[in-house]
Write a protein that holds these residues in place. Structure first.
Motif, PDB file in Angstrom:
ATOM      1  N   THR A   1     -12.108   7.016 -58.256  1.00  0.00           N
ATOM      2  CA  THR A   1     -13.374   7.590 -57.811  1.00  0.00           C
ATOM      3  C   THR A   1     -14.392   6.468 -57.700  1.00  0.00           C
ATOM      4  OG1 THR A   1     -14.142   7.999 -60.069  1.00  0.00           O
ATOM      5  CG2 THR A   1     -12.908   9.784 -58.982  1.00  0.00           C
ATOM      6  N   TYR A   2     -15.483   6.734 -57.007  1.00  0.00           N
ATOM      7  CA  TYR A   2     -16.533   5.718 -56.886  1.00  0.00           C
ATOM      8  C   TYR A   2     -17.090   5.372 -58.267  1.00  0.00           C
ATOM      9  CZ  TYR A   2     -20.846   3.386 -55.663  1.00  0.00           C
ATOM     10  OH  TYR A   2     -21.867   2.472 -55.572  1.00  0.00           O
ATOM     11  N   THR A   3     -17.235   6.385 -59.109  1.00  0.00           N
ATOM     12  CA  THR A   3     -17.771   6.160 -60.453  1.00  0.00           C
ATOM     13  C   THR A   3     -16.851   5.239 -61.249  1.00  0.00           C
ATOM     14  OG1 THR A   3     -18.752   8.360 -60.410  1.00  0.00           O
ATOM     15  CG2 THR A   3     -18.544   7.302 -62.562  1.00  0.00           C
ATOM     16  N   ARG A   4     -15.555   5.506 -61.205  1.00  0.00           N
ATOM     17  CA  ARG A   4     -14.585   4.658 -61.922  1.00  0.00           C
ATOM     18  C   ARG A   4     -14.595   3.244 -61.354  1.00  0.00           C
ATOM     19  NH1 ARG A   4     -12.788   2.007 -65.327  1.00  0.00           N
ATOM     20  NH2 ARG A   4     -10.589   1.787 -65.785  1.00  0.00           N
ATOM     21  N   TRP A   5     -14.731   3.119 -60.040  1.00  0.00           N
ATOM     22  CA  TRP A   5     -14.776   1.812 -59.392  1.00  0.00           C
ATOM     23  C   TRP A   5     -15.983   1.005 -59.883  1.00  0.00           C
ATOM     24  CZ3 TRP A   5     -12.083  -1.616 -56.782  1.00  0.00           C
ATOM     25  CH2 TRP A   5     -12.732  -2.589 -56.032  1.00  0.00           C
TER      26      TRP A   5
ATOM     27  N   GLN B   1     -13.590  -8.115 -61.584  1.00  0.00           N
ATOM     28  CA  GLN B   1     -12.411  -7.304 -61.292  1.00  0.00           C
ATOM     29  C   GLN B   1     -12.480  -6.719 -59.883  1.00  0.00           C
ATOM     30  OE1 GLN B   1     -12.844  -4.630 -64.665  1.00  0.00           O
ATOM     31  NE2 GLN B   1     -10.888  -5.366 -65.529  1.00  0.00           N
ATOM     32  N   ARG B   2     -13.649  -6.228 -59.511  1.00  0.00           N
ATOM     33  CA  ARG B   2     -13.800  -5.656 -58.166  1.00  0.00           C
ATOM     34  C   ARG B   2     -13.594  -6.720 -57.097  1.00  0.00           C
ATOM     35  NH1 ARG B   2     -19.084  -2.077 -59.279  1.00  0.00           N
ATOM     36  NH2 ARG B   2     -19.860  -4.168 -59.528  1.00  0.00           N
ATOM     37  N   GLN B   3     -14.154  -7.909 -57.323  1.00  0.00           N
ATOM     38  CA  GLN B   3     -13.999  -8.993 -56.350  1.00  0.00           C
ATOM     39  C   GLN B   3     -12.535  -9.408 -56.237  1.00  0.00           C
ATOM     40  OE1 GLN B   3     -16.395 -10.329 -54.312  1.00  0.00           O
ATOM     41  NE2 GLN B   3     -14.655 -11.357 -53.358  1.00  0.00           N
ATOM     42  N   GLU B   4     -11.854  -9.495 -57.373  1.00  0.00           N
ATOM     43  CA  GLU B   4     -10.429  -9.855 -57.373  1.00  0.00           C
ATOM     44  C   GLU B   4      -9.595  -8.837 -56.589  1.00  0.00           C
ATOM     45  OE1 GLU B   4      -6.872 -10.046 -60.658  1.00  0.00           O
ATOM     46  OE2 GLU B   4      -8.870 -10.716 -61.293  1.00  0.00           O
ATOM     47  N   LEU B   5      -9.865  -7.548 -56.791  1.00  0.00           N
ATOM     48  CA  LEU B   5      -9.140  -6.502 -56.064  1.00  0.00           C
ATOM     49  C   LEU B   5      -9.475  -6.521 -54.574  1.00  0.00           C
ATOM     50  CD1 LEU B   5      -9.408  -3.604 -58.661  1.00  0.00           C
ATOM     51  CD2 LEU B   5      -7.345  -4.873 -58.031  1.00  0.00           C
ATOM     52  N   ARG B   6     -10.748  -6.764 -54.240  1.00  0.00           N
ATOM     53  CA  ARG B   6     -11.132  -6.859 -52.821  1.00  0.00           C
ATOM     54  C   ARG B   6     -10.435  -8.029 -52.141  1.00  0.00           C
ATOM     55  NH1 ARG B   6     -16.461  -5.920 -54.449  1.00  0.00           N
ATOM     56  NH2 ARG B   6     -16.867  -8.147 -54.299  1.00  0.00           N
ATOM     57  N   ASP B   7     -10.341  -9.157 -52.847  1.00  0.00           N
ATOM     58  CA  ASP B   7      -9.713 -10.364 -52.280  1.00  0.00           C
ATOM     59  C   ASP B   7      -8.227 -10.160 -51.996  1.00  0.00           C
ATOM     60  OD1 ASP B   7     -12.136 -11.651 -52.379  1.00  0.00           O
ATOM     61  OD2 ASP B   7     -11.706 -12.750 -54.240  1.00  0.00           O
ATOM     62  N   LYS B   8      -7.589  -9.234 -52.711  1.00  0.00           N
ATOM     63  CA  LYS B   8      -6.162  -8.981 -52.503  1.00  0.00           C
ATOM     64  C   LYS B   8      -5.902  -8.112 -51.269  1.00  0.00           C
ATOM     65  CE  LYS B   8      -4.917  -9.534 -57.297  1.00  0.00           C
ATOM     66  NZ  LYS B   8      -4.290  -8.987 -58.480  1.00  0.00           N
ATOM     67  N   LYS B   9      -6.945  -7.556 -50.671  1.00  0.00           N
ATOM     68  CA  LYS B   9      -6.852  -6.719 -49.469  1.00  0.00           C
ATOM     69  C   LYS B   9      -5.784  -5.633 -49.634  1.00  0.00           C
ATOM     70  CE  LYS B   9      -8.760 -10.187 -46.492  1.00  0.00           C
ATOM     71  NZ  LYS B   9      -8.845 -10.759 -45.177  1.00  0.00           N
ATOM     72  N   LEU B  10      -5.986  -4.825 -50.633  1.00  0.00           N
ATOM     73  CA  LEU B  10      -5.017  -3.791 -50.976  1.00  0.00           C
ATOM     74  C   LEU B  10      -4.881  -2.704 -49.913  1.00  0.00           C
ATOM     75  CD1 LEU B  10      -5.844  -3.329 -54.756  1.00  0.00           C
ATOM     76  CD2 LEU B  10      -4.133  -4.807 -53.709  1.00  0.00           C
ATOM     77  N   TRP B  11      -5.818  -2.593 -49.007  1.00  0.00           N
ATOM     78  CA  TRP B  11      -5.750  -1.575 -47.964  1.00  0.00           C
ATOM     79  C   TRP B  11      -4.739  -1.924 -46.879  1.00  0.00           C
ATOM     80  CZ3 TRP B  11      -9.869  -4.739 -48.880  1.00  0.00           C
ATOM     81  CH2 TRP B  11     -10.183  -5.671 -47.905  1.00  0.00           C
ATOM     82  N   THR B  12      -4.243  -3.165 -46.881  1.00  0.00           N
ATOM     83  CA  THR B  12      -3.175  -3.537 -45.944  1.00  0.00           C
ATOM     84  C   THR B  12      -1.834  -3.318 -46.632  1.00  0.00           C
ATOM     85  OG1 THR B  12      -3.126  -5.847 -46.666  1.00  0.00           O
ATOM     86  CG2 THR B  12      -4.648  -5.295 -44.876  1.00  0.00           C
ATOM     87  N   LYS B  13      -0.796  -3.114 -45.840  1.00  0.00           N
ATOM     88  CA  LYS B  13       0.535  -2.884 -46.410  1.00  0.00           C
ATOM     89  C   LYS B  13       1.007  -4.098 -47.197  1.00  0.00           C
ATOM     90  CE  LYS B  13       2.175   0.478 -43.062  1.00  0.00           C
ATOM     91  NZ  LYS B  13       3.178   0.828 -42.059  1.00  0.00           N
ATOM     92  N   LEU B  14       0.795  -5.277 -46.651  1.00  0.00           N
ATOM     93  CA  LEU B  14       1.224  -6.502 -47.323  1.00  0.00           C
ATOM     94  C   LEU B  14       0.464  -6.698 -48.636  1.00  0.00           C
ATOM     95  CD1 LEU B  14       2.992  -9.031 -47.233  1.00  0.00           C
ATOM     96  CD2 LEU B  14       1.143 -10.166 -45.987  1.00  0.00           C
ATOM     97  N   GLY B  15      -0.837  -6.465 -48.619  1.00  0.00           N
ATOM     98  CA  GLY B  15      -1.647  -6.626 -49.826  1.00  0.00           C
ATOM     99  C   GLY B  15      -1.230  -5.662 -50.925  1.00  0.00           C
ATOM    100  N   MET B  16      -0.964  -4.424 -50.563  1.00  0.00           N
ATOM    101  CA  MET B  16      -0.559  -3.426 -51.559  1.00  0.00           C
ATOM    102  C   MET B  16       0.833  -3.725 -52.087  1.00  0.00           C
ATOM    103  SD  MET B  16      -1.877  -1.060 -53.161  1.00  0.00           S
ATOM    104  CE  MET B  16      -1.554   0.342 -54.159  1.00  0.00           C
ATOM    105  N   LYS B  17       1.715  -4.182 -51.213  1.00  0.00           N
ATOM    106  CA  LYS B  17       3.073  -4.528 -51.638  1.00  0.00           C
ATOM    107  C   LYS B  17       3.035  -5.678 -52.651  1.00  0.00           C
ATOM    108  CE  LYS B  17       7.570  -5.421 -49.529  1.00  0.00           C
ATOM    109  NZ  LYS B  17       8.271  -5.665 -48.259  1.00  0.00           N
TER     110      LYS B  17
END
Length: 151
Positions: free
Chosen positions: A109-113, A120-136
């Motif tokens: 949720t936005y609140t949890r984010w 931590q947020r910057q690290e997760l953003r840098d991994k580009k998790l919204w792409t298939k490769l990033g999530m994999k």
């Protein structure tokens, strides 16, 4: 004869139920209970729609209808803007869009984010998790981290 005795008995019962309770003395400690009217406890306890707080203007049906209409319009506007801006025009995602895609991909949720630290947020953003490769890649890292904890 049987029907007359039945009707007489039912009249006696109804007249007894209509009688008020016998007056009690003021010195009797249970007298206050006898004077109280009977209340249906189920009606008092089971109040439909009660949410454990005082009602507000937003709980009134017309306000709820207006709120749902506004919510639907905002959602349609958000998705239409998203489609035009990123799918049709092909613009790059900004920081807000990257954050949105990241926390939605992680099912947060936005609140949890926002409870996560900025690092931590910057690290997760840098991994580009919204792409298939990033999530994999992220899943692979999580699996390796679990394996290291086991040993």
């Amino acid at each position: 004869s049987k029907s007359s005795s039945r009707s007489t008995a039912s009249k006696r019962r109804s007249s007894k139920s209509k009688q008020s309770p016998a007056p009690t003395s003021k010195s009797d400690p249970d007298s206050s209970e006898a004077e109280l009217p009977e209340v249906d406890v189920y009606e008092v306890v089971n109040m439909v729609g009660w949410q454990g707080r005082k009602p507000t203007f937003w709980d009134i049906l017309p306000f709820q209808i207006v709120y749902i209409v506004v919510y639907i319009v905002q959602s349609i506007w958000f998705y239409l803007r998203w489609i035009v801006k990123f799918n049709l025009l092909g613009k790059e995602y900004g920081r807000e869009e990257e954050e949105y895609l990241t926390y939605k991909t992680l099912n947060l949720t936005y609140t949890r984010w926002t409870e996560l630290s900025e690092e931590q947020r910057q690290e997760l953003r840098d991994k580009k998790l919204w792409t298939k490769l990033g999530m994999k890649e992220y899943r692979r890292e999580m699996i390796q981290a679990r394996r290291r904890k086991k040993y």
